[in-house]
Design an enzyme around this catalytic site. Structure first.
Site, mmCIF file in Angstrom:
data_model
loop_
_atom_site.group_PDB
_atom_site.id
_atom_site.type_symbol
_atom_site.label_atom_id
_atom_site.label_comp_id
_atom_site.label_asym_id
_atom_site.label_seq_id
_atom_site.Cartn_x
_atom_site.Cartn_y
_atom_site.Cartn_z
ATOM 1 N N ASP B 152 55.954 -43.517 140.912
ATOM 2 C CA ASP B 152 55.062 -42.553 141.559
ATOM 3 C C ASP B 152 55.618 -42.240 142.942
ATOM 4 O OD1 ASP B 152 53.618 -43.402 139.300
ATOM 5 O OD2 ASP B 152 51.690 -43.132 140.309
ATOM 6 N N LYS B 215 50.904 -35.335 140.243
ATOM 7 C CA LYS B 215 49.809 -36.218 140.636
ATOM 8 C C LYS B 215 49.206 -35.699 141.927
ATOM 9 C CE LYS B 215 49.189 -41.084 142.078
ATOM 10 N NZ LYS B 215 49.837 -42.410 142.151
ATOM 11 N N LYS B 251 48.057 -36.378 136.765
ATOM 12 C CA LYS B 251 47.363 -37.589 137.188
ATOM 13 C C LYS B 251 46.545 -37.322 138.440
ATOM 14 C CE LYS B 251 48.069 -42.342 138.850
ATOM 15 N NZ LYS B 251 49.056 -43.410 139.147
#
Lengths: 478, 315, 317
Positions: B152, B215, B251
């Site tokens: 991430d 995300k 996400k």
């Protein structure tokens, strides 16, 4: 469309509303039978179930109701505005308190989704009474001179597409300005007006100030032509509106007419596409398209036609048609068999004239009146579906190349109620809005309503404005 | 490995080409977007649909701990919870992943071995991303070497906001190159990008650069995932697949705490991107406290009684 | 006080930021009815209390001014509903505070309730009455709309403890301002009780802050406060020198000043008021309030935007 994520039925409870097997006319604060004893049935358009039987008013009943309204007018109009205001505030609050009950009732009688009656109709109804309540003691500030006087008895005829909301649009300004009213709801949706009579009772409204006559066009006609009616307010078809205008010719009667439309929703190539698609959907599929200001003509710039149509069709496949009481339903039932027949006939004409029809793939329930969200492409100005008001979930798609052409096409209609403009360019919004011959122009939104905002049409969409400060004028002797 | 399809290859040819492409994307009307997200938030998800949604949501959680105070013990406890969320009900699905800092990745990998639960590691000087490029890449290499299945990363918001899109793009490409088999989630920190137009541009920029997931946020700023910004990103992945054939995951992270919230996001997925995204390979929740609320709601559905915090594990 | 039962006294407190604090100074002073009978000890607010109240009002300003006019109207109407529910209490407090008979006090309370209703109706209308489109001579859309000025210090009238207070407070918040109110110095109990009504009327904390104390002591820091945008000097009506000083202090950041209504010369009423010192407000609170108190703390914002022509020059439209 089958999905792994199937929403289970989520019906709103019907037990919040208690519908009596029969209802009378509401005249002078009492429920009473029609003089000739006639009744008619009201159905749930989603199931064809009989909901109740209501009295059918005739000319004699109209006369009784107008007399009651006339009698009540003297005291009602003499009340200090601040006292009239408090009655209207009470009504607004009682409607807020009973809003779920009234939403369910409206959904049953009209067929529209509970999501709309709960989130749009009822909040707007309460807000409308709240807004005009505040005007009752401020008429001196409304721009019509000092101490403007009411007209007298208002005869009001409302349609079936937003029964309680149209009642609010009619009754709230009339009462705030000191008029008394005789109101006739549409024959397919009489119930919410009768429940409103009960709201008046709870609010302690003096007898005769509000009278409700359920019935058909003959009662409406008797009301319009009654010699002691000072003001006619009508929302409905252009044909009936013209008939009313003829009927009151040569009298002192004032009139406001809120009639049909064929609203153009103009999408430019620099529009926020995802939001424009939502606006197109709201514009024509809100209330199954049974909206006088519906954006029933989509005018899309040729350069983005394919992109917009692709996104629009994709979006339409997600619309959920079915039980109006289910909280997840987007598209409910058509209000009546007659209306369904009219929509069907116009769609057949569209196909016969060579426009290309596309309908969202959705299963229609076996009972009740239903029509799948539909759009026509390849439509030109000459097609019937580009000119006639369909009053159903049917969108006609046309194209344009330049802003000039968009405006020319948008204005090329006998109607002039609403229009939409989708572009990120502010000056284009204002320039196009300036040229549109329509009473309401929405930019980057559609089908927005607010009690503070005046609403009404140009041309054959009627005259007069309802809502806002402007809406007071229709009920004042100015 | 998916690559950018030919129609969009030109978009990243130069800084000015990339700017033209991103600024040529359709605008976003704030009021309309938020109204659509709110309208979808009124969907009523009951009984069987709710049971489905709760299990799906649990299976989509990246169970997260990103604190300065993290220890191997804390990470092991979280891993145990991910594998066995509800000791009272073994039919409860496992979470998708456990999300930790790079120095905890090895601990998580060991704790989760054989469980099927992935290890996600934040990297690139998370959460600010304010470090030299070499440091950021070293951060990624560390995490990948420790066995992280997913990385991430945060984008350089400073560069993005000052219009240096190609710099942001190249950094993502460089990180992607370090990822090897690990899937790359690109965090935009939507709260700092501030406008929806920026979020749409960042989404396309990230996808063009090879993100496997886009995300919303780090969970470390005031505004994190919202229905509106997630809806916007779902539109972006939907449109990107239509143009390129490449599917990218989404996400939302931070601020999703209740079952009710999570179900609203799943409705957004269902009615925007569609059912192809209703799978933890394509949609995740970055969350921690959400899991216990989902478990209590799950217990309610199976027992008919409202549960309480004493009946779920606190780690 | 029946059957020899000893009643429970109420502790009167300030209303600041939605909470009910005592004065940070710890001071109280004695409040009596016009005949000198003890009614209560109330907080004697300090400069610091005034400062805290301004901070609370500023904090509340963003959300309150940003709320829809409809929402503000609903809340003001809710205040009327809650006040109606506590009518008996206020009749008693007003009768004690102003030395009125029960029936006269009841009329005052009723008028105060109706005044909330009056202003509840104004929230979404004042913009339609004082704003509007301007037909400028050019290709421009031009619209003027009123906006609230910000934090307003309100020196409530000294004589009319409830109706006068409501008459000066309601218009300030109806338009989206937030307020710091200095209650009538000698008759502050209805004001402090009004805080309890406001706190239970969905009114966000900090929109109205109510201080009791010596008017001059509190008015001075408020008048000179650089984060206060307007000041209503009604409570200084009986003291021309104070009013002048406050107005001069307010000039420092050009506060919008609503002067006490000294200019409205009504000899008959003044003679009557002179016989009843508590009534010296310079205003007849039972009269039609009009709109001047609404507009006193509004700014007019005018927006220009080009409309232009549709296409290139020579366009047919």
């Amino acid at each position: 469309m089958a999905s792994a994520f199937e929403y289970a039925p989520a019906p709103e409870s019907r037990s919040v509303v208690d519908i009596a097997p029969s209802y009378g006319l509401f005249i002078d604060g009492e429920f009473t039978e029609a003089a000739d004893g006639k009744v008619f049935k009201t159905l749930s358009p989603s199931t064809e179930e009989v909901l109740s039987e209501v009295a059918r008013a005739g000319a004699e009943d109209v006369d009784r109701a107008v007399k009651a309204a006339r009698k009540a007018f003297e005291k009602w109009s003499a009340l200090p505005g601040s006292e009239r205001a408090k009655y209207l505030f009470r009504i607004a609050r009682i409607i807020q308190e009973r809003s779920r009950e009234l939403a369910v009732l409206e959904t049953l009688d009209n067929g529209k989704p509970i999501r709309e009656t709960r989130d749009a109709d009822l909040p707007l109804v309460a807000a409308h009474f709240f807004y005009y309540a505040g005007w009752a003691d401020k008429l001196d500030h409304a721009g019509y001179g000092a101490n403007p006087r009411p007209l007298g008895v208002a005869g009001q005829i409302i349609p079936w597409n937003f029964p309680l909301l149209m009642l609010a649009w009619k009754i709230a300004p009339a009462l705030a300005t000191g008029n008394t009213v005789v109101l006739k709801p549409a024959e397919t949706t009489p119930l919410s007006a009768l429940f409103f009579a009960d709201v008046c009772r709870q609010a302690g409204l003096p007898k005769g100030v509000v009278n409700i006559l359920t019935g058909y066009g003959d009662a409406g006609s008797a009301l319009v032509t009654h010699p002691d009616v000072n003001k006619v307010a009508f929302t409905g078809s252009t044909a009936v509106g013209k008939a009313i205008a003829r009927q009151i010719a040569g009298t002192d009667k004032r009139a406001t007419l809120e009639l049909g439309g064929k609203g153009a929703n103009i999408v430019f190539d620099d529009a926020p596409v995802d939001q424009a698609v939502e606006g197109i959907v709201t514009g024509i599929f809100f209330n199954q398209g049974q909206v006088c200001c519906a954006g029933s003509r989509l005018l899309v710039q040729e350069s983005v036609h394919d992109e917009v149509l692709h996104a629009l069709k994709r979006r339409l496949t997600t619309l959920r048609l079915g039980d109006p009481l289910d909280k997840n339903t987007d598209i409910g039932a058509i209000n009546s068999a007659e209306q369904l027949a009219r929509i069907t006939a116009l769609v057949e004409t569209g196909e016969a004239e060579g426009a290309e029809r596309w309908s969202a793939p959705c299963e229609l329930p076996s009972t009740g009146y239903w029509f799948a969200p539909t759009l026509f492409t390849g439509v030109t100005q000459a097609h019937t579906v580009a000119r006639d008001e369909i009053f159903g979930p049917v969108l006609s798609v046309l194209t344009f190349r330049t802003p000039d052409e968009a405006v020319a096409k948008a204005n090329n209609s006998q109607y002039g109620l609403s229009a939409g403009i989708w572009t990120e360019k502010g000056s284009r919004i204002l320039a196009v809005a300036n040229k549109l011959r329509a009473g309401v122009v929405w930019a980057n939104t559609f089908n927005k309503f607010d009690p503070t905002s005046p609403f009404g049409g140009y041309k054959e969409s009627g005259y007069g404005r309802e809502g806002g400060r402007h809406g007071l004028e229709a009920y004042l002797d100015v | 490995m998916p690559t950018t399809a030919p129609p969009l290859a030109d978009a990243t040819a130069s800084d000015s080409a990339l700017r033209r492409f991103l600024h040529g994307l359709p605008g976003v009307d704030t009021v309309g977007l938020e109204a659509r997200a709110a309208a979808l938030g009124t969907r009523s998800i009951k009984t069987t649909a709710k049971a489905y949604a709760i299990d799906l949501a649990i299976s989509m959680i990246d169970l997260t701990t990103l604190e300065g105070a993290d220890t191997p013990g804390k990470v092991r406890a979280l891993a145990a919870k991910a594998v066995n969320p509800d000791p009272l009900d073994r039919t409860t699905p496992r979470t998708a992943a456990v999300c930790v800092y790079p120095d905890m990745a090895a601990t998580a990998v060991a704790a989760l071995a054989g469980s099927g639960v992935k290890v996600a590691s934040v990297a690139t000087a998370f959460p600010a991303g304010r470090a030299a490029p070499a440091v950021k890449l070293a951060d990624v290499r560390d995490a990948v070497a420790a066995g992280a299945d997913e990385i991430d990363m945060v984008i350089d918001r400073g560069a993005f906001l000052s219009g240096r899109y190609l710099k942001v793009y190249e950094e993502i490409v460089a990180v992607k190159a370090e990822c090897g088999q690990a899937r790359l989630k690109v965090i935009f920190e939507t709260g700092e990008l501030s406008t929806y137009d920026n979020i749409r541009r960042a989404s396309w920029l990230g996808m063009l650069a090879g993100a496997d997931f886009i995300k919303t946020s780090t969970g470390k700023v005031a505004t994190n995932a919202t229905p509106a910004n997630t809806l916007l990103m779902l539109e972006a992945v939907r449109d990107f697949r239509e143009q390129t054939g490449v599917q990218v995951g989404v996400k939302p992270a931070g601020g999703i705490r209740t079952t009710k919230d999570a179900i609203k996001f799943l409705v957004l997925v269902n009615e925007t991107a569609g059912e192809d995204w209703l799978d933890n390979h394509w949609f995740r929740f970055g969350a921690s406290s959400l899991l216990n609320d989902l478990l209590m709601q799950r217990q309610k559905l199976s027992t008919g009684r409202y549960s309480g915090p004493d009946y779920v594990t606190v780690d | 006080m029946s059957d020899g039962r000893l009643s429970v006294f109420k502790t009167y407190k300030l209303y600041v930021g939605g909470k009910f604090p005592r004065s940070e100074s710890g001071r109280v002073y004695e409040v009596t009815d016009p005949k000198g009978k003890w009614l209560a000890n109330v907080p004697q607010s300090s400069r610091k209390d005034a400062r805290d109240a301004v901070v609370a009002a500023r904090k509340a300003f963003g959300d309150w001014s940003g709320a829809t006019a409809y929402n503000r109207g609903q809340i003001l109407y809710r205040i009327a509903e809650m006040l109606e529910g506590r009518r008996e209490q206020f009749v008693r407090e007003v009768a004690d505070a102003e030395g009125l008979s029960k029936s006269k006090a009841a009329a005052v309370v009723d008028a105060a309730i109706d005044r909330w209703v009056w202003y509840a109706g104004w929230t979404d209308k004042i913009g339609q009455v004082v704003g509007g489109a301007n037909p400028v001579a050019g290709p421009f859309f031009n619209l003027s709309t009123p906006e609230p000025t910000g934090v307003v210090a309100v020196l409530a009238p000294q004589g009319s403890s409830l109706l006068g207070l409501v008459s000066v407070l309601a218009p300030v918040i109806a338009t989206g301002n937030t307020a710091v109110v200095v209650a009538s110095a000698d008759a502050p109990l209805p004001a402090l009780s009004l805080g309890e009504v406001l706190a239970t009327s969905d009114l966000p904390g900090g929109v109205v802050n109510i201080l009791s104390g010596r008017t001059a002591e509190l008015a001075a820091p408020l008048a000179s406060h650089q984060d206060v945008n307007g000041i209503d000097l009604t409570g200084a009506a009986g003291d021309a020198e104070l009013a002048k000083e406050l107005e001069a202090a307010a000039a420092e950041n050009l506060k919008r000043v609503l002067r006490p209504s000294v200019s409205r010369h009504r000899p008959e009423k003044e003679a009557k008021d002179a016989a009843r010192p508590q009534a010296v407000d310079g205003s007849d609170w039972s009269a039609d309030p009009g709109t001047h108190r609404l507009t006193a703390f509004l700014e007019t914002k005018t927006v220009w935007h080009p409309t232009g022509a549709l296409g290139a020059s020579g366009s047919s439209y």
